[in-house]
Design an enzyme around this catalytic site. Structure first.
Site, PDB file in Angstrom:
ATOM      1  N   ILE A 119      37.827  -8.525  12.303  1.00 48.92           N
ATOM      2  CA  ILE A 119      38.921  -9.301  11.728  1.00 48.92           C
ATOM      3  C   ILE A 119      40.020  -9.342  12.782  1.00 48.92           C
ATOM      4  O   ILE A 119      40.073  -8.497  13.681  1.00 48.92           O
ATOM      5  CB  ILE A 119      39.441  -8.726  10.388  1.00 48.92           C
ATOM      6  CG1 ILE A 119      39.931  -7.279  10.544  1.00 48.92           C
ATOM      7  CG2 ILE A 119      38.372  -8.804   9.311  1.00 48.92           C
ATOM      8  CD1 ILE A 119      40.540  -6.705   9.257  1.00 48.92           C
ATOM      9  N   ASP A 120      40.900 -10.326  12.704  1.00 45.70           N
ATOM     10  CA  ASP A 120      41.948 -10.488  13.708  1.00 45.70           C
ATOM     11  C   ASP A 120      42.861  -9.268  13.764  1.00 45.70           C
ATOM     12  O   ASP A 120      42.998  -8.538  12.772  1.00 45.70           O
ATOM     13  CB  ASP A 120      42.793 -11.726  13.401  1.00 45.70           C
ATOM     14  CG  ASP A 120      42.037 -13.029  13.593  1.00 45.70           C
ATOM     15  OD1 ASP A 120      40.999 -13.012  14.274  1.00 45.70           O
ATOM     16  OD2 ASP A 120      42.492 -14.053  13.041  1.00 45.70           O
ATOM     17  N   GLN A 121      43.499  -9.084  14.905  1.00 46.64           N
ATOM     18  CA  GLN A 121      44.395  -7.940  15.091  1.00 46.64           C
ATOM     19  C   GLN A 121      45.472  -7.887  14.018  1.00 46.64           C
ATOM     20  O   GLN A 121      45.784  -6.821  13.481  1.00 46.64           O
ATOM     21  CB  GLN A 121      45.049  -8.003  16.473  1.00 46.64           C
ATOM     22  CG  GLN A 121      46.003  -6.842  16.758  1.00 46.64           C
ATOM     23  CD  GLN A 121      46.603  -6.899  18.155  1.00 46.64           C
ATOM     24  OE1 GLN A 121      46.314  -7.816  18.915  1.00 46.64           O
ATOM     25  NE2 GLN A 121      47.438  -5.941  18.497  1.00 46.64           N
ATOM     26  N   ARG A 224      42.519 -19.285   8.192  1.00 51.52           N
ATOM     27  CA  ARG A 224      43.805 -19.765   8.710  1.00 51.52           C
ATOM     28  C   ARG A 224      43.782 -21.272   8.936  1.00 51.52           C
ATOM     29  O   ARG A 224      44.721 -21.995   8.561  1.00 51.52           O
ATOM     30  CB  ARG A 224      44.147 -19.039  10.008  1.00 51.52           C
ATOM     31  CG  ARG A 224      44.333 -17.544   9.832  1.00 51.52           C
ATOM     32  CD  ARG A 224      44.369 -16.808  11.154  1.00 51.52           C
ATOM     33  NE  ARG A 224      45.516 -17.176  11.978  1.00 51.52           N
ATOM     34  CZ  ARG A 224      45.774 -16.644  13.163  1.00 51.52           C
ATOM     35  NH1 ARG A 224      44.948 -15.726  13.676  1.00 51.52           N
ATOM     36  NH2 ARG A 224      46.834 -17.012  13.845  1.00 51.52           N
TER      37      ARG A 224
END
Length: 302
Positions: A119-121, A224
């Site tokens: 998953i994104d930072q 997103r």
């Protein structure tokens, strides 16, 4: 620092990878991969020949995990689940990255433990990790076959009024301008992508909505981009819904927290991996985050 340069000594001339196998417990594949990546230095110069030999003193850079005390939120014999805070990387970006989730995993469960998805930072929430190489293969196969049900929570701009399914192909841009270093866009030439959205609570004074997101595919930045596509960008998103100037400032780490709040509504991306559902080794699992994400959102924007 997780990556450590250590002075070592080989008493007799031998293959470098054999020394790493015998002294540090690597497999042959692991040892040769690390040599090929330039992690072993002889007289200050990296050795990259996987069959190269060593004798006497040399230096070796290896990953030595550290802990910051992040405990798993769920654990079984073959796997473990962490509730990753926003801002923590999944893997180190380079050998100078001070800390990432892989540190915590390998510190607590050993070298063979590994993270099975990303998953994104800035995205917080559940990350499923294997404790050994066999469970890593089994879990990654489960993801590839789309046998994993994932639900996210997103705090978005505007009044998200009704449930909807977004089926919009996604393409990672390659060469349009400086901003494409991490930008994904809806494009008919892209890969098929599908996300279901369900509004949970609208906050009229903020003109923001808490939304449950169920992705059926796992494209980069999928939730997103799909939310931006339907004109409900995620609060705190520094990329989608922002001007090219501000995107570049963010990517170059020149965007202040104050500017980011002013532009996007929060200084972090308000997206959270909230639930994982899957069948593994004859058992059915439904794992939910213990984090009160709505409270986090309200604290970020009020």
């Amino acid at each position: 620092m997780p990556f450590v340069k250590k002075r070592m000594f080989a008493q007799k001339k031998q293959k470098a990878f054999l020394y790493l196998i015998q002294e540090l417990g690597y497999t042959q594949k692991e040892a040769q991969r690390l040599i090929a990546k330039g992690r072993l230095f002889v007289q200050g110069e990296p050795m990259t020949r996987t069959a190269g030999e060593i004798e006497g003193e040399f230096e070796f850079i290896y990953f030595e995990p550290i802990t910051k005390g992040l405990l798993p939120t769920y654990e079984e014999e073959e796997f473990v689940v962490f509730d990753k805070p926003s801002g923590v990387l999944i893997h180190p970006q380079n050998r100078y990255t001070p800390y990432s989730l892989i540190d915590e995993l390998k510190y607590q469960y050993g070298r063979d433990a590994n993270i099975t998805h990303r998953i994104d930072q800035e995205t917080s929430g559940l990350v499923l990790c294997a404790k050994n190489k066999q469970s890593e293969r089994d879990i990654k196969m489960m993801f590839e076959q789309r046998d994993m049900q994932k639900k996210y929570l997103a705090f978005v701009h505007g009044h998200f009024e009704k449930e909807m399914r977004v089926e919009a192909p996604l393409l990672r841009a390659e060469d349009e301008s400086a901003i494409v270093r991490m930008v994904v866009k809806v494009d008919e030439k892209g890969k098929a992508s599908q996300t279901d959205f369900k509004p949970l609570q609208y906050f009229e004074k903020l003109n923001m909505t808490l939304v449950e997101c169920s992705p059926h595919t796992g494209r980069q930045h999928q939730i997103r981009v799909h939310l931006f596509h339907v004109k409900h960008p995620i609060v705190g998103d520094p990329i989608y819904g922002q001007s090219e100037k501000n995107i570049i400032k963010f990517l170059d780490r020149e965007l202040s927290d104050e500017e980011r709040v002013r532009n996007s509504g929060a200084k972090r991306l308000l997206l959270h991996a909230n639930e994982l559902g899957f069948d593994l080794y004859g058992e059915t699992y439904s794992i939910k985050s213990k984090v009160d994400f709505l409270e986090i959102c309200l604290n970020c924007v009020m």
